[in-house]
Design an enzyme around this catalytic site. Structure first.
Site, PDB file in Angstrom:
ATOM      1  N   THR A  21       0.829  -1.214   0.000  1.00 61.17           N
ATOM      2  CA  THR A  21       0.000   0.000   0.000  1.00 61.17           C
ATOM      3  C   THR A  21       0.861   1.262   0.000  1.00 61.17           C
ATOM      4  OG1 THR A  21      -0.137   0.066   2.416  1.00 61.17           O
ATOM      5  CG2 THR A  21      -1.907  -1.105   1.245  1.00 61.17           C
ATOM      6  N   VAL A  56       7.232  -8.562   5.698  1.00 56.16           N
ATOM      7  CA  VAL A  56       7.621  -8.927   7.070  1.00 56.16           C
ATOM      8  C   VAL A  56       6.767 -10.061   7.638  1.00 56.16           C
ATOM      9  CG1 VAL A  56       8.592  -6.644   7.563  1.00 56.16           C
ATOM     10  CG2 VAL A  56       6.222  -7.129   8.219  1.00 56.16           C
ATOM     11  N   SER A  97       1.456  -2.417   7.859  1.00 59.23           N
ATOM     12  CA  SER A  97       0.085  -2.949   7.889  1.00 59.23           C
ATOM     13  C   SER A  97      -0.772  -2.071   6.983  1.00 59.23           C
ATOM     14  CB  SER A  97      -0.515  -2.881   9.299  1.00 59.23           C
ATOM     15  OG  SER A  97      -1.906  -3.206   9.230  1.00 59.23           O
ATOM     16  N   LYS A 129      -2.172 -11.392   8.592  1.00 54.80           N
ATOM     17  CA  LYS A 129      -0.832 -11.979   8.677  1.00 54.80           C
ATOM     18  C   LYS A 129       0.211 -10.965   9.160  1.00 54.80           C
ATOM     19  CE  LYS A 129       0.565 -14.916   5.411  1.00 54.80           C
ATOM     20  NZ  LYS A 129       0.722 -15.499   4.057  1.00 54.80           N
ATOM     21  N   LYS A 169      14.070  -9.652  20.165  1.00 53.54           N
ATOM     22  CA  LYS A 169      14.626 -10.461  21.265  1.00 53.54           C
ATOM     23  C   LYS A 169      16.088 -10.804  20.959  1.00 53.54           C
ATOM     24  CE  LYS A 169      13.362 -14.653  23.782  1.00 53.54           C
ATOM     25  NZ  LYS A 169      13.896 -15.818  23.077  1.00 53.54           N
ATOM     26  N   TYR A 191      -8.765  -6.155  10.605  1.00 59.18           N
ATOM     27  CA  TYR A 191      -7.813  -5.133  11.059  1.00 59.18           C
ATOM     28  C   TYR A 191      -7.843  -5.033  12.589  1.00 59.18           C
ATOM     29  CZ  TYR A 191      -5.584  -0.489  11.268  1.00 59.18           C
ATOM     30  OH  TYR A 191      -4.753   0.574  11.531  1.00 59.18           O
ATOM     31  N   TYR A 193       5.484 -10.869  25.166  1.00 60.98           N
ATOM     32  CA  TYR A 193       6.954 -10.841  25.069  1.00 60.98           C
ATOM     33  C   TYR A 193       7.548  -9.956  26.164  1.00 60.98           C
ATOM     34  CZ  TYR A 193       8.177 -13.586  20.961  1.00 60.98           C
ATOM     35  OH  TYR A 193       8.426 -14.624  20.109  1.00 60.98           O
ATOM     36  N   THR A 205      -4.935  10.178  11.686  1.00 63.43           N
ATOM     37  CA  THR A 205      -3.853  11.132  11.449  1.00 63.43           C
ATOM     38  C   THR A 205      -3.839  11.531   9.977  1.00 63.43           C
ATOM     39  OG1 THR A 205      -2.583  10.073  13.193  1.00 63.43           O
ATOM     40  CG2 THR A 205      -1.339  11.438  11.670  1.00 63.43           C
ATOM     41  N   ARG A 264     -10.573   7.301   3.620  1.00 57.77           N
ATOM     42  CA  ARG A 264     -10.900   8.048   4.834  1.00 57.77           C
ATOM     43  C   ARG A 264     -11.407   9.440   4.460  1.00 57.77           C
ATOM     44  NH1 ARG A 264      -5.917   5.970   8.542  1.00 57.77           N
ATOM     45  NH2 ARG A 264      -4.894   5.830   6.541  1.00 57.77           N
TER      46      ARG A 264
HETATM   47  P1  NAD Z   1       0.207   3.062   4.839  1.00 55.58           P
HETATM   48  O1  NAD Z   1      -0.637   2.084   4.097  1.00 55.58           O
HETATM   49  O2  NAD Z   1       0.520   4.365   4.207  1.00 55.58           O
HETATM   50  O3  NAD Z   1       1.583   2.399   5.260  1.00 55.58           O
HETATM   51  C1  NAD Z   1       1.703   1.050   5.615  1.00 55.58           C
HETATM   52  C2  NAD Z   1       2.962   0.509   4.950  1.00 55.58           C
HETATM   53  O4  NAD Z   1       3.141  -0.867   5.321  1.00 55.58           O
HETATM   54  C3  NAD Z   1       2.874   0.546   3.426  1.00 55.58           C
HETATM   55  O5  NAD Z   1       4.016   1.178   2.890  1.00 55.58           O
HETATM   56  C4  NAD Z   1       2.794  -0.925   3.029  1.00 55.58           C
HETATM   57  O6  NAD Z   1       3.347  -1.177   1.755  1.00 55.58           O
HETATM   58  C5  NAD Z   1       3.544  -1.590   4.174  1.00 55.58           C
HETATM   59  N1  NAD Z   1       3.198  -2.998   4.375  1.00 55.58           N
HETATM   60  C6  NAD Z   1       1.962  -3.536   4.520  1.00 55.58           C
HETATM   61  N2  NAD Z   1       2.047  -4.871   4.702  1.00 55.58           N
HETATM   62  C7  NAD Z   1       3.375  -5.171   4.686  1.00 55.58           C
HETATM   63  C8  NAD Z   1       4.121  -6.383   4.828  1.00 55.58           C
HETATM   64  N3  NAD Z   1       3.508  -7.556   5.019  1.00 55.58           N
HETATM   65  N4  NAD Z   1       5.483  -6.332   4.781  1.00 55.58           N
HETATM   66  C9  NAD Z   1       6.126  -5.143   4.577  1.00 55.58           C
HETATM   67  N5  NAD Z   1       5.471  -3.970   4.434  1.00 55.58           N
HETATM   68  C10 NAD Z   1       4.115  -3.988   4.480  1.00 55.58           C
HETATM   69  O7  NAD Z   1      -0.497   3.272   6.257  1.00 55.58           O
HETATM   70  P2  NAD Z   1      -0.161   4.320   7.416  1.00 55.58           P
HETATM   71  O8  NAD Z   1      -1.312   5.228   7.523  1.00 55.58           O
HETATM   72  O9  NAD Z   1       1.196   4.882   7.249  1.00 55.58           O
HETATM   73  O10 NAD Z   1      -0.172   3.357   8.691  1.00 55.58           O
HETATM   74  C11 NAD Z   1       1.032   2.860   9.266  1.00 55.58           C
HETATM   75  C12 NAD Z   1       0.729   2.106  10.549  1.00 55.58           C
HETATM   76  O11 NAD Z   1       0.058   2.956  11.472  1.00 55.58           O
HETATM   77  C13 NAD Z   1      -0.169   0.888  10.332  1.00 55.58           C
HETATM   78  O12 NAD Z   1       0.281  -0.177  11.170  1.00 55.58           O
HETATM   79  C14 NAD Z   1      -1.526   1.373  10.794  1.00 55.58           C
HETATM   80  O13 NAD Z   1      -2.307   0.325  11.290  1.00 55.58           O
HETATM   81  C15 NAD Z   1      -1.160   2.368  11.884  1.00 55.58           C
HETATM   82  N6  NAD Z   1      -2.198   3.394  12.071  1.00 55.58           N
HETATM   83  C16 NAD Z   1      -2.338   4.425  11.184  1.00 55.58           C
HETATM   84  C17 NAD Z   1      -3.330   5.379  11.395  1.00 55.58           C
HETATM   85  C18 NAD Z   1      -3.489   6.587  10.491  1.00 55.58           C
HETATM   86  O14 NAD Z   1      -4.320   7.460  10.794  1.00 55.58           O
HETATM   87  N7  NAD Z   1      -2.762   6.703   9.399  1.00 55.58           N
HETATM   88  C19 NAD Z   1      -4.205   5.246  12.491  1.00 55.58           C
HETATM   89  C20 NAD Z   1      -4.045   4.162  13.337  1.00 55.58           C
HETATM   90  C21 NAD Z   1      -3.024   3.251  13.133  1.00 55.58           C
END
Ligand code: NAD
Length: 324
Positions: A37, A59, A77, A93, A107, A147, A161, A177, A188
């Site tokens: 993404t 990952v 994610s 996953k 660890k 999610y 852990y 954010t 969003r």
């Molecule tokens: P985003 O989609 O812009 O960034 C997520 C990144 O993770 C992407 O670059 C994607 O390619 C990478 N990714 C996904 N699965 C992967 C995998 N299996 N291996 C390696 N890379 C992988 O999203 P974001 O808004 O930057 O969110 C980042 C983190 O913050 C996420 O964990 C999300 O759950 C958390 N989060 C974000 C918000 C927000 O408002 N943006 C709110 C709550 C939580």
């Protein structure tokens, strides 16, 4: 010798801002992302920097990084409903297997480990605003559960852990954010409105527009995450901006900001859409001496100016989400 940090999800919206911040603080930064993404353009400016390395890797598979690591920040994610509803299994996953792999690495390296959790762990909350002690109201088989439950598992295994292996861990529960590098087509409301305004389309509100959201500007969030990582607090901390607004009022703010004359159109509310979401940030204030500093007016202007530079082609390409 400078500290070395691994940031997963480095090419994403938040991950790329974290890379910038840690580089600015003098760290060696190892970015990792499979670009599912994310967008490599978000970190291309860091490639000439000798303190930055990047690995294209999923990952959810075994993760190995040579050399020392002082910190690991797991941000990989899919983050928006439009993404995780398209790739539900990968979402589960990366939250479960991916987190387990990275905890193992932490660890091995004796690194401090921080996870990006989310306000979604509260589900459709019955308590407003949500303090960290609230356990949430999540439908385990609802569409958003891929999610929400992945993130709840992620918190549980991280805490295990910490308790059983004595690993230093941190959990940030991030609320909505926004800022430069977010994707306009991520489903969003804030990017959707900005994209619609820039394309000259009407603004769409799901439901009657009385539901509320609160939006945190990205620089405030990154500051909160940095402070949490450097703190000694292992329990979850909410980071978000408590300033709430209804979608009706927010649509009017966007129309005023962009100086356009869009109409507002109303569509049915999707299943499990939270009616209200507001962080309770007493803990962040007490433990981290943190609170948001950037007003919505200021943050929206910076974000709007960033996207205003997009060509018509770039804006059109953000209309439909990419296929996975
Ligand atoms: P985003 O989609 O812009 O960034 C997520 C990144 O993770 C992407 O670059 C994607 O390619 C990478 N990714 C996904 N699965 C992967 C995998 N299996 N291996 C390696 N890379 C992988 O999203 P974001 O808004 O930057 O969110 C980042 C983190 O913050 C996420 O964990 C999300 O759950 C958390 N989060 C974000 C918000 C927000 O408002 N943006 C709110 C709550 C939580």
């Amino acid at each position: 010798m400078s500290k070395r940090v691994l940031i997963t999800g480095a090419a994403g919206f938040l991950g790329s801002h974290l890379c910038d911040r840690f580089i600015a603080e003098g760290f060696q930064v190892v970015g990792m992302d499979n670009l599912i993404t994310g967008d490599i353009k978000n970190i291309e400016h860091l490639f000439p920097n000798k303190n930055f390395e990047f690995y294209n890797h999923d990952v959810s598979n075994y993760v190995h990084v040579a050399g020392k690591l002082d910190y690991i920040l797991h941000f990989a994610s899919p983050a928006s409903p439009i993404d995780y509803l398209k790739i539900p299994i990968q979402t589960l996953k990366v939250g479960s297997l991916g987190t387990h792999n990275l905890l193992g690495l932490a660890k091995e390296k004796k690194a401090r480990f921080l996870i990006a959790s989310t306000s979604e762990v509260y589900g459709d909350p019955t308590v407003h605003p949500q303090p960290e002690e609230y356990w949430g109201n999540v439908n385990p088989v609802g569409p958003r559960s891929v999610y929400d439950e992945a993130k709840r598992f992620q918190e549980a295994i991280t805490m295990a852990y910490h308790t059983f292996h004595g690993l230093e861990t941190r959990i940030v529960r991030i609320f909505n954010t926004y800022g430069p590098r977010m994707r306009l087509n991520d489903g969003r409301v804030l990017p959707a409105f900005i994209g619609q305004a820039l394309r000259g389309e009407d603004l769409t509100i799901f439901g009657d527009g009385t539901q509320t959201r609160s939006f945190c500007y990205v620089d405030d969030l990154i500051e909160g995450i940095y402070r949490l990582l450097m703190s000694d607090y292992a329990y979850p901390v909410n980071i978000g901006n408590p300033n709430e607004i209804t979608m009706n009022d927010f649509a009017q703010e966007i129309i005023k900001l962009t100086g356009t004359d869009q109409k507002i159109i109303y569509l049915p509310l999707p299943q499990d859409d939270p009616k209200q979401r507001q962080p309770e940030i007493t803990k962040a204030k007490a433990v981290l001496d943190w609170e948001p500093k950037v007003s919505r007016q200021e943050g929206l202007k910076i974000t709007y100016d960033y996207f205003r530079n997009f060509t018509k082609e770039q804006l059109d390409s953000t209309k439909n989400n990419k296929d996975f």
